[in-house]
Scaffold this motif. Structure first.
Motif, mmCIF file in Angstrom:
data_model
loop_
_atom_site.group_PDB
_atom_site.id
_atom_site.type_symbol
_atom_site.label_atom_id
_atom_site.label_comp_id
_atom_site.label_asym_id
_atom_site.label_seq_id
_atom_site.Cartn_x
_atom_site.Cartn_y
_atom_site.Cartn_z
ATOM 1 N N ASN A 2 0.812 -1.210 0.000
ATOM 2 C CA ASN A 2 0.000 0.000 0.000
ATOM 3 C C ASN A 2 0.842 1.254 0.000
ATOM 4 O OD1 ASN A 2 -2.652 -1.198 0.080
ATOM 5 N ND2 ASN A 2 -2.172 -1.879 2.138
ATOM 6 N N MET A 3 1.972 1.227 0.739
ATOM 7 C CA MET A 3 2.853 2.389 0.750
ATOM 8 C C MET A 3 3.476 2.590 -0.621
ATOM 9 S SD MET A 3 2.672 3.821 3.672
ATOM 10 C CE MET A 3 4.096 4.900 3.600
ATOM 11 N N VAL A 4 3.792 1.497 -1.318
ATOM 12 C CA VAL A 4 4.337 1.607 -2.674
ATOM 13 C C VAL A 4 3.306 2.240 -3.594
ATOM 14 C CG1 VAL A 4 5.182 0.310 -4.653
ATOM 15 C CG2 VAL A 4 5.887 -0.344 -2.344
ATOM 16 N N SER A 5 2.047 1.827 -3.461
ATOM 17 C CA SER A 5 0.984 2.399 -4.288
ATOM 18 C C SER A 5 0.806 3.877 -4.013
ATOM 19 C CB SER A 5 -0.337 1.659 -4.025
ATOM 20 O OG SER A 5 -0.201 0.278 -4.299
ATOM 21 N N LEU A 6 1.006 4.268 -2.747
ATOM 22 C CA LEU A 6 0.847 5.664 -2.368
ATOM 23 C C LEU A 6 1.833 6.554 -3.116
ATOM 24 C CD1 LEU A 6 -0.603 7.666 -0.467
ATOM 25 C CD2 LEU A 6 1.183 7.217 1.214
ATOM 26 N N PHE A 7 3.072 6.095 -3.231
ATOM 27 C CA PHE A 7 4.096 6.895 -3.908
ATOM 28 C C PHE A 7 4.112 6.654 -5.412
ATOM 29 C CE2 PHE A 7 5.782 6.580 0.460
ATOM 30 C CZ PHE A 7 5.948 7.929 0.726
ATOM 31 N N PHE A 8 3.558 5.536 -5.857
ATOM 32 C CA PHE A 8 3.591 5.227 -7.283
ATOM 33 C C PHE A 8 2.784 6.246 -8.085
ATOM 34 C CE2 PHE A 8 1.847 2.947 -11.002
ATOM 35 C CZ PHE A 8 3.034 2.676 -11.651
ATOM 36 N N GLY A 9 1.611 6.655 -7.551
ATOM 37 C CA GLY A 9 0.799 7.642 -8.252
ATOM 38 C C GLY A 9 1.530 8.953 -8.439
ATOM 39 N N ILE A 10 2.262 9.379 -7.405
ATOM 40 C CA ILE A 10 3.026 10.628 -7.512
ATOM 41 C C ILE A 10 4.132 10.486 -8.545
ATOM 42 C CG2 ILE A 10 4.469 12.256 -6.229
ATOM 43 C CD1 ILE A 10 2.953 11.458 -3.708
ATOM 44 N N LEU A 11 4.796 9.334 -8.563
ATOM 45 C CA LEU A 11 5.868 9.111 -9.538
ATOM 46 C C LEU A 11 5.324 9.092 -10.963
ATOM 47 C CD1 LEU A 11 7.996 6.387 -7.696
ATOM 48 C CD2 LEU A 11 8.508 8.816 -7.952
#
Length: 268
Positions: A2-11
């Protein structure tokens, strides 16, 4: 994950900007950040007070470690407690209180040790569970509220930036850069709402509801224990609840379309 998904959108947004040859430095503006993030947070604090925002920040940890109960382990332990209580009395359960880490289970077990009648036990555990559920939903409610405020505050920041640009019309060479900078606040507001705040709020709400379903299984186990049911009955009963939870967690299958050709043939 979930934390990866949180930053993936920003990237993804940053990568899209790079693919269009937009310099990343143009997307960073401290004034816009302060207006959108701090403004949205202050609106949320005004709505909820200071307690829920702190809980909302702590709730981010749930993405890595949700407050769930290992129901399979719980079923095993409550069956052991049943054997102990039926053999030595409910007071013998006092010896295992210190071994119980979950506060809700420990409260219920303490009520059983105190010989609370099953009907009163169900009422008290229901009240405790409802209160806990309400507290666990506060982080989700705060993030969802902030996600609602931030786009509007982003527009407010953009308008403030345009006002600043209009005050410098005597410098036409600065208009393009000034207008672009003004709209960064809108990007921050919409992006923060749809990439962070709203998805985070929905995710925390689903975690809180899953924790509530776990507590309902815990309550059933404690009630069976208070009623003096044998361990085999407790294990079989709770296993039914556990299987029901697993079925709810599985995605629903699409309805079969095998009957459609036959129906079409009959219609013809």
């Amino acid at each position: 994950m979930n934390m990866v998904s949180l930053f993936f959108g920003i990237l993804v947004i940053l990568g899209g900007a790079l693919s269009d040859h937009v310099p990343l430095s143009s997307l960073f503006n401290l004034t816009a950040f302060i207006i959108v993030i701090c403004g949205s947070a202050s609106a949320g604090i005004l709505q909820f007070g200071f307690g829920p925002p702190v809980a909302a920040l702590r709730g981010v940890i749930w993405l890595m470690k949700p407050p769930r109960v290992d129901l399979a382990d719980y079923i095993t332990r409550v069956a052991e407690w049943s054997s102990l209580a039926r053999g030595q009395g409910t007071l013998a359960l006092e010896r295992v209180l210190d071994e119980v880490e979950d506060p809700f289970q420990r409260q219920g077990l303490q009520l059983i040790v105190d010989n609370t009648p099953p009907e009163d036990l169900a009422l008290m555990l229901g009240i405790i569970s409802e209160t806990t559920s309400r507290e666990q939903e506060h982080p989700a409610e705060f993030w969802e509220a902030v996600g609602g405020y931030s786009p509007t505050i982003g527009v407010l920041g953009a308008v403030m930036g345009l006002i600043h640009v209009m005050m410098r019309l005597d410098h036409p060479e600065e208009l393009g850069e000034g207008i672009a900078t003004a709209f960064i606040a809108t990007v921050y507001g919409v992006g923060f709402a749809n990439l962070v705040a709203l998805p985070l709020g929905m995710r925390l709400k689903s975690i809180a509801r899953a924790a509530e379903r776990d507590r309902q299984v815990v309550i059933q186990g404690l009630l069976l224990l208070a009623e003096g049911k044998p361990r085999i009955v407790i294990r079989q009963t709770l296993q039914i609840y556990l299987e029901g939870e697993e079925e709810e967690a599985q995605p629903q299958k699409a309805p079969s379309s095998q009957g459609e050709p036959a129906a079409a043939t009959q219609a013809a």
